[in-house]
Scaffold this motif. Structure first.
Motif, PDB file in Angstrom:
ATOM      1  N   SER A 171       0.797  -1.221   0.000  1.00 10.24           N
ATOM      2  CA  SER A 171       0.000   0.000   0.000  1.00 10.24           C
ATOM      3  C   SER A 171       0.830   1.271   0.000  1.00 10.24           C
ATOM      4  N   GLU A 172       2.090   1.214   0.422  1.00  9.96           N
ATOM      5  CA  GLU A 172       2.935   2.413   0.481  1.00  9.96           C
ATOM      6  C   GLU A 172       3.733   2.530  -0.818  1.00  9.96           C
ATOM      7  N   ILE A 173       3.116   3.136  -1.797  1.00 11.01           N
ATOM      8  CA  ILE A 173       3.665   3.170  -3.152  1.00 11.01           C
ATOM      9  C   ILE A 173       4.423   4.474  -3.387  1.00 11.01           C
ATOM     10  N   GLN A 174       5.602   4.378  -4.004  1.00  9.69           N
ATOM     11  CA  GLN A 174       6.336   5.542  -4.477  1.00  9.69           C
ATOM     12  C   GLN A 174       6.282   5.587  -6.000  1.00  9.69           C
ATOM     13  N   ILE A 175       6.419   6.776  -6.553  1.00  7.72           N
ATOM     14  CA  ILE A 175       6.415   6.944  -8.008  1.00  7.72           C
ATOM     15  C   ILE A 175       7.824   6.713  -8.538  1.00  7.72           C
ATOM     16  N   GLU A 176       7.937   5.843  -9.519  1.00  6.58           N
ATOM     17  CA  GLU A 176       9.252   5.508 -10.078  1.00  6.58           C
ATOM     18  C   GLU A 176       9.987   6.758 -10.567  1.00  6.58           C
ATOM     19  N   ASN A 177      11.296   6.781 -10.323  1.00  7.36           N
ATOM     20  CA  ASN A 177      12.188   7.853 -10.781  1.00  7.36           C
ATOM     21  C   ASN A 177      11.835   9.203 -10.151  1.00  7.36           C
ATOM     22  N   SER A 178      11.396   9.179  -8.891  1.00  8.60           N
ATOM     23  CA  SER A 178      11.074  10.426  -8.209  1.00  8.60           C
ATOM     24  C   SER A 178      12.311  11.183  -7.742  1.00  8.60           C
ATOM     25  N   ASN A 179      13.489  10.593  -7.919  1.00 14.12           N
ATOM     26  CA  ASN A 179      14.714  11.363  -7.684  1.00 14.12           C
ATOM     27  C   ASN A 179      15.178  12.087  -8.947  1.00 14.12           C
ATOM     28  N   PHE A 180      14.444  11.898 -10.035  1.00 15.41           N
ATOM     29  CA  PHE A 180      14.671  12.604 -11.303  1.00 15.41           C
ATOM     30  C   PHE A 180      16.069  12.353 -11.877  1.00 15.41           C
ATOM     31  N   ASP A 181      16.574  11.143 -11.677  1.00 16.53           N
ATOM     32  CA  ASP A 181      17.913  10.810 -12.172  1.00 16.53           C
ATOM     33  C   ASP A 181      17.908  10.209 -13.574  1.00 16.53           C
TER      34      ASP A 181
END
Length: 366
Positions: free
Chosen positions: A118-128
């Protein structure tokens, strides 16, 4: 309300010289690709492996895999697919989807669903993750397998920019670009001077910019699909940012006196039967100069907005993006919109040349 780069009439002239058809030979097309696949209860963006013809679909932990209905299947032009969109399938095992190309050839695609935490992060949120084509920067759209752009494999649409539109206005590389920081990258968005309309704001967002060219110069929003599938309930978001407002100000493309503002916001939506309901809102709009990297932390408010909330945070009424009301604050979202813009009112040709927004390390908090 959503920010997107305005195009000049020159964009239509440039791209009208190239064909809208994505193959370069005569005859019936053999293309049988699936470029988007969504089901009810989806919790993130489907991962599409075009080389092996496999699709992985993340769904909520509570979803019954035995009975899932597809809500979107995007395929190659002039192709068809079976089973069709809207049909219920048993995704507790692999489901085979058959795409028939225009020339009659058939391709089997293996689709698998899996439950995601349930604790989802958005891929490539470090903008690398970026790469540069011959004309512009693209952001986290392809798995770049070879030096040949035609060999790129479409895996998912998560983040995108309007850089291809900026290039149509003769802006080399676009106006959302990667910059170096601490061994990685950050995204730099800059409002720039362009012919005819005078100002074009930079934007970065979850969703995608159209593959159809030339773009619609009269209505740039037609070129952008905001939001990606998402099925979790974060309580807040955080991001590191800097902002420098420009000084050469325009209002409705005319020189004026005013102060620019940046936009950083997250919207959670519940989309049901073709209608969009606002579920969660977290919005930062400010013209304050922020010269050092600063952590912005903003709570997500679920349900109707509190009395006295700024009007710009209200329900979206732009054509094709209309929100018809507020969802029950206890609902699970189906989509998330994350938007960054160097000029908050850039979609009305309003803002300042040189306004620059730097962003890094976006995170959803639970």
């Amino acid at each position: 309300m959503m920010k997107i780069l305005r195009f000049t009439i020159l964009s239509a002239l440039v791209f009208s010289l190239s064909s809208c058809i994505d193959w370069d030979y005569f005859g019936l097309s053999p293309k049988a690709e699936i470029t988007a696949f969504e089901v009810e209860g989806q919790s993130g963006t489907s991962q599409i492996d075009s080389l092996n013809r496999e699709i992985l679909v993340p769904v909520n932990e509570s979803v019954n895999l035995d009975s899932l209905k597809t809500t979107n299947i995007t395929i190659s032009s002039l192709a068809s697919v079976e089973p069709m969109v809207g049909e219920v399938q048993n995704f507790s095992d692999t489901v085979i989807y058959v795409v028939t190309a225009e020339d009659g050839s058939k391709v089997n695609w293996k689709v698998k669903a899996f439950r995601q935490t349930s604790e989802i992060q958005i891929e490539n949120s470090n903008f690398d993750s970026w790469y540069e084509t011959e004309v512009t920067w693209l952001f986290n759209k392809y798995t770049y397998n070879t030096p040949t752009p035609q060999s790129d494999v479409l895996t998912s649409r998560i983040w995108d920019t309007a850089n291809r539109g900026a290039v149509a206005s003769f802006v080399d590389g676009g106006n959302t670009t990667p910059q170096d920081r601490d061994g990685g990258k950050y995204a730099q968005l800059e409002s720039i001077k362009v012919p005819i309309y005078n100002i074009a704001a930079a934007s970065l967002f979850t969703g995608y910019f159209t593959d159809d060219l030339p773009p619609d110069a009269a209505n740039p929003r037609n070129n952008t699909k905001f939001g990606i599938t998402f099925g979790s309930r974060p309580v807040s978001f955080s991001v590191e940012y800097r902002y420098k407002p420009g000084t050469e100000y325009y209002e409705n493309q005319n020189p004026a006196t005013g102060d620019d503002q940046c936009d950083i916001y997250v919207i959670l939506q519940k989309r049901v039967d073709g209608q969009r309901y606002r579920l969660g809102t977290a919005w930062h709009r400010s013209g304050d100069a922020v010269t050092d990297w600063t952590a912005l932390n903003l709570d997500i408010h679920y349900g109707e907005l509190p009395a006295g909330s700024p009007a710009f945070m209200g329900l979206n009424q732009n054509a094709g993006e209309e929100e018809v009301g507020f969802a029950d604050p206890n609902d699970i979202p189906t989509h998330i919109l994350i938007v960054f813009s160097s000029s908050a009112l850039g979609d009305t040709f309003t803002g300042a040349i040189g306004s620059t927004l730097d962003i890094d390390n976006f995170k959803l908090n639970y």
